[in-house]
Design a protein around this motif. Structure first.
Motif, PDB file in Angstrom:
ATOM      1  N   ILE A 137       9.136  -2.747 -44.273  1.00  0.00           N
ATOM      2  CA  ILE A 137       9.403  -1.303 -43.578  1.00  0.00           C
ATOM      3  C   ILE A 137      10.635  -1.365 -42.749  1.00  0.00           C
ATOM      4  N   CYS A 138      11.299  -0.342 -42.841  1.00  0.00           N
ATOM      5  CA  CYS A 138      12.916  -0.102 -42.336  1.00  0.00           C
ATOM      6  C   CYS A 138      12.838   1.075 -41.614  1.00  0.00           C
ATOM      7  N   GLY A 139      13.679   0.883 -40.678  1.00  0.00           N
ATOM      8  CA  GLY A 139      13.965   2.036 -39.789  1.00  0.00           C
ATOM      9  C   GLY A 139      15.286   2.660 -39.887  1.00  0.00           C
ATOM     10  N   ALA A 140      16.209   2.143 -40.847  1.00  0.00           N
ATOM     11  CA  ALA A 140      17.452   2.785 -41.243  1.00  0.00           C
ATOM     12  C   ALA A 140      17.043   3.925 -42.237  1.00  0.00           C
ATOM     13  N   TRP A 141      18.083   5.049 -42.352  1.00  0.00           N
ATOM     14  CA  TRP A 141      17.775   6.141 -43.300  1.00  0.00           C
ATOM     15  C   TRP A 141      19.231   6.136 -44.060  1.00  0.00           C
ATOM     16  N   ASN A 142      19.982   5.279 -44.263  1.00  0.00           N
ATOM     17  CA  ASN A 142      21.388   5.534 -44.766  1.00  0.00           C
ATOM     18  C   ASN A 142      21.476   4.869 -46.030  1.00  0.00           C
ATOM     19  N   PHE A 143      20.074   4.666 -46.768  1.00  0.00           N
ATOM     20  CA  PHE A 143      20.195   4.133 -48.246  1.00  0.00           C
ATOM     21  C   PHE A 143      18.781   4.831 -48.629  1.00  0.00           C
ATOM     22  N   GLU A 144      18.729   4.712 -50.293  1.00  0.00           N
ATOM     23  CA  GLU A 144      17.676   5.255 -50.966  1.00  0.00           C
ATOM     24  C   GLU A 144      17.599   4.197 -52.072  1.00  0.00           C
ATOM     25  N   ALA A 145      16.350   4.445 -53.011  1.00  0.00           N
ATOM     26  CA  ALA A 145      16.215   3.436 -53.905  1.00  0.00           C
ATOM     27  C   ALA A 145      17.445   3.354 -54.763  1.00  0.00           C
ATOM     28  N   GLY A 146      17.748   2.064 -55.156  1.00  0.00           N
ATOM     29  CA  GLY A 146      18.700   1.582 -55.834  1.00  0.00           C
ATOM     30  C   GLY A 146      19.949   0.956 -55.322  1.00  0.00           C
ATOM     31  N   ALA A 147      19.799   0.910 -53.870  1.00  0.00           N
ATOM     32  CA  ALA A 147      20.651   0.410 -52.816  1.00  0.00           C
ATOM     33  C   ALA A 147      20.683  -1.149 -52.906  1.00  0.00           C
ATOM     34  N   VAL A 148      21.646  -1.668 -53.047  1.00  0.00           N
ATOM     35  CA  VAL A 148      21.674  -3.280 -52.816  1.00  0.00           C
ATOM     36  C   VAL A 148      22.060  -3.599 -51.345  1.00  0.00           C
ATOM     37  N   SER A 177       5.062  -5.682 -43.127  1.00  0.00           N
ATOM     38  CA  SER A 177       6.092  -5.837 -43.583  1.00  0.00           C
ATOM     39  C   SER A 177       6.610  -7.291 -44.016  1.00  0.00           C
ATOM     40  N   ASN A 178       7.276  -7.414 -44.957  1.00  0.00           N
ATOM     41  CA  ASN A 178       7.511  -8.810 -45.334  1.00  0.00           C
ATOM     42  C   ASN A 178       9.058  -9.197 -45.461  1.00  0.00           C
ATOM     43  N   GLY A 179       9.472  -9.081 -44.210  1.00  0.00           N
ATOM     44  CA  GLY A 179      10.945  -9.337 -44.037  1.00  0.00           C
ATOM     45  C   GLY A 179      11.441  -8.279 -43.383  1.00  0.00           C
ATOM     46  N   MET A 180      13.001  -8.281 -43.304  1.00  0.00           N
ATOM     47  CA  MET A 180      13.812  -7.197 -42.719  1.00  0.00           C
ATOM     48  C   MET A 180      15.220  -6.896 -43.536  1.00  0.00           C
ATOM     49  N   ILE A 181      15.428  -5.797 -43.885  1.00  0.00           N
ATOM     50  CA  ILE A 181      16.822  -5.392 -44.322  1.00  0.00           C
ATOM     51  C   ILE A 181      17.628  -5.299 -43.120  1.00  0.00           C
ATOM     52  N   CYS A 182      18.918  -5.891 -43.395  1.00  0.00           N
ATOM     53  CA  CYS A 182      19.614  -6.093 -42.315  1.00  0.00           C
ATOM     54  C   CYS A 182      20.805  -5.150 -42.038  1.00  0.00           C
ATOM     55  N   SER A 183      21.279  -5.054 -40.783  1.00  0.00           N
ATOM     56  CA  SER A 183      22.642  -4.315 -40.386  1.00  0.00           C
ATOM     57  C   SER A 183      23.549  -5.273 -40.182  1.00  0.00           C
ATOM     58  N   GLU A 184      24.691  -4.784 -40.187  1.00  0.00           N
ATOM     59  CA  GLU A 184      25.967  -5.972 -39.698  1.00  0.00           C
ATOM     60  C   GLU A 184      25.835  -6.655 -38.447  1.00  0.00           C
ATOM     61  N   ILE A 185      25.382  -5.949 -37.534  1.00  0.00           N
ATOM     62  CA  ILE A 185      25.220  -6.561 -36.224  1.00  0.00           C
ATOM     63  C   ILE A 185      24.214  -7.423 -36.173  1.00  0.00           C
ATOM     64  N   GLU A 186      23.106  -7.490 -36.967  1.00  0.00           N
ATOM     65  CA  GLU A 186      21.991  -8.278 -36.795  1.00  0.00           C
ATOM     66  C   GLU A 186      22.276  -9.475 -37.684  1.00  0.00           C
ATOM     67  N   LEU A 187      23.453  -9.449 -38.848  1.00  0.00           N
ATOM     68  CA  LEU A 187      23.776 -10.623 -39.052  1.00  0.00           C
ATOM     69  C   LEU A 187      25.165 -11.363 -38.520  1.00  0.00           C
ATOM     70  N   GLY A 188      25.639 -10.662 -37.316  1.00  0.00           N
ATOM     71  CA  GLY A 188      26.727 -11.284 -36.653  1.00  0.00           C
ATOM     72  C   GLY A 188      28.065 -10.788 -37.404  1.00  0.00           C
ATOM     73  N   LEU A 189      27.915  -9.755 -38.330  1.00  0.00           N
ATOM     74  CA  LEU A 189      29.195  -9.763 -39.124  1.00  0.00           C
ATOM     75  C   LEU A 189      30.037  -8.108 -38.953  1.00  0.00           C
ATOM     76  N   ASP A 200      24.117   1.161 -36.647  1.00  0.00           N
ATOM     77  CA  ASP A 200      23.468   2.678 -37.042  1.00  0.00           C
ATOM     78  C   ASP A 200      22.599   2.579 -38.201  1.00  0.00           C
ATOM     79  N   GLY A 201      22.951   1.587 -39.200  1.00  0.00           N
ATOM     80  CA  GLY A 201      22.075   1.709 -40.471  1.00  0.00           C
ATOM     81  C   GLY A 201      22.358   0.357 -40.831  1.00  0.00           C
ATOM     82  N   ILE A 202      21.720   0.137 -42.127  1.00  0.00           N
ATOM     83  CA  ILE A 202      21.737  -1.379 -43.020  1.00  0.00           C
ATOM     84  C   ILE A 202      23.136  -1.581 -43.795  1.00  0.00           C
ATOM     85  N   MET A 203      23.221  -2.597 -44.036  1.00  0.00           N
ATOM     86  CA  MET A 203      24.415  -2.665 -44.760  1.00  0.00           C
ATOM     87  C   MET A 203      24.199  -2.465 -46.425  1.00  0.00           C
ATOM     88  N   VAL A 204      24.880  -1.430 -47.040  1.00  0.00           N
ATOM     89  CA  VAL A 204      24.693  -1.085 -48.409  1.00  0.00           C
ATOM     90  C   VAL A 204      25.707  -1.742 -49.152  1.00  0.00           C
TER      91      VAL A 204
END
Length: 409
Positions: A78-89, A115-127, A132-136
């Protein structure tokens, strides 16, 4: 100079030695290392994944359900970001991953769905600061598309070694990654990889003309136009390297100029052509002439200062800082990338009198390499083609009345 060893390795195959030993090498070369440390990832258990499906959550409007391929299995996340769609890495923290040193990722139920994990943003990874969205990844790191299931740290090049080097005033040639790599190549007797600077040149010729009034103060002025750019955020790899070099990312156009300066040591400046016009004349300032610089401060000039003008008005202080009237803004589409050579003592005196120190003046006052000016501009143009969607002009401008020949030793 602040830089990473991985950046150095783009130009010389630095031997795989202990960081303390590399520090000793730099100090033997006459470069004081003020700080050296290893950059470790602020996470464990994060892998590269590909989003296979995106669908609505049956019981929540602000999050979505995804199926993500992480190499050895497909996870429902489950992800709360909306800046990606199917196919995104994307970077995926699988169950058992740890972020920020102590935040463990576990399977958890959100509104009746696991939810079996988390798709991450830059700030969550310390990078980075982007939250506002996950890293694509495939847009910023195309290689990630071939690394599904592999450790995400490999994509961003961690762990790495970071150095802060005090370059003495007599070594302006080392105020860049390339310059320091050249010293290492000489020390270890290794080949130095020459910069691969190429531009497409697929656009119309540059229509900006340049004239130099005082060749002693401004011996060379080069540049090339880039049309059709889209100003926006730089890719993560560029923002991360600039941050590691102690520079704040601003926009892809400004960042391209700063990146090329750190990389090769040659300051450049991008003018908005629609604000500048197509005429550039460099001349000595008039007594009492004023200009508002990029820091939004009005500067009063003297007869000893050299300026870049639009044919009439000053739009930059040569070798020190650009002016606000022609700066790149969000709607800029047409830029002229300038790389000039300025009289070093003149730059020093102007910057001191105005109390206006910049990364550019720090290099010009020590003596940049005038033979690299056209390559400095083209490196920025090359980056703008890659990260801002620009089309480089088929011709460049190179006014060289005060030609400086290299010494043969």
């Amino acid at each position: 100079m602040k830089l990473t060893v991985s950046w150095l390795r783009e130009f010389v195959a630095v031997p795989d030695i202990e960081l303390d030993d590399l520090v000793e090498v730099f100090e033997n070369l006459g470069h004081e290392v003020e700080e050296a440390r290893t950059l470790e990832p602020a996470f464990t258990g994060v892998v590269v994944g590909r989003v296979l499906e995106v669908s609505a959550h049956p019981n929540a409007d602000k999050v979505r359900l995804t199926k993500v391929d992480v190499g050895d299995e497909i996870l429902d996340i489950i992800c709360g970001a909306w800046n990606f769609e199917a196919g995104a890495v994307v970077p995926v923290a699988v169950p058992g991953a740890v972020l920020g040193g102590d935040f463990e990722i576990t399977r958890r139920e959100i509104r009746g769905v696991t939810s079996n994990g988390m798709i991450c943003s830059e700030i969550e990874l310390g990078l980075g600061e982007e939250a506002d969205g996950i890293m694509v990844l495939d847009s910023d790191y195309p290689v990630a598309a071939d690394m599904i299931g592999q450790p995400f740290a490999n994509v961003v090049g961690l762990p790495d070694a970071w150095l802060e080097i005090n370059v003495t005033p007599n070594r302006p040639d080392c105020l860049s990654v390339y310059g320091l790599a050249r010293d290492l190549a000489a020390f270890f007797d290794l080949p130095l990889r020459e910069p691969a600077i190429e531009v497409s040149g697929g656009g119309a010729p540059t229509d900006v003309t340049v004239a130099i009034d005082d060749a002693d103060m401004n011996p060379r002025f080069t540049g090339r136009q880039v049309r059709g750019i889209r100003v926006g955020q730089s890719p993560h790899w560029m923002r991360m390297r600039l941050d590691q070099a102690g520079m704040r990312p601003i926009s892809n156009v400004v960042d391209a100029s700063n990146y090329a300066m750190v990389e090769f040591g040659y300051p450049t400046h991008a003018f908005d052509v629609d604000r500048l016009g197509t005429t550039i004349i460099t001349r000595m300032a008039e007594e009492g002439e004023t200009i508002v610089t990029l820091d939004d401060q009005e500067r009063t000039l003297t007869l000893d200062d050299i300026v870049v003008t639009d044919g009439v008005n000053a739009v930059a202080i040569g070798g020190v800082m650009g002016g606000a009237s022609t700066e790149v803004h969000d709607d800029t589409t047409n830029v002229f990338v300038e790389a000039a050579y300025w009289n070093p003592p003149n730059v020093l005196l102007t910057s001191k009198r105005l109390n206006l120190r910049s990364e550019a003046s720090a290099r010009f006052e020590r003596g940049a390499d005038p033979s690299f000016a056209h390559l400095g501009a083209d490196r920025v143009v090359q980056l703008l083609e890659q990260i801002a969607g620009g089309t480089a002009a088929s011709t460049s401008v190179d006014v060289d009345p005060g030609r400086i020949e290299p010494w043969v030793i």
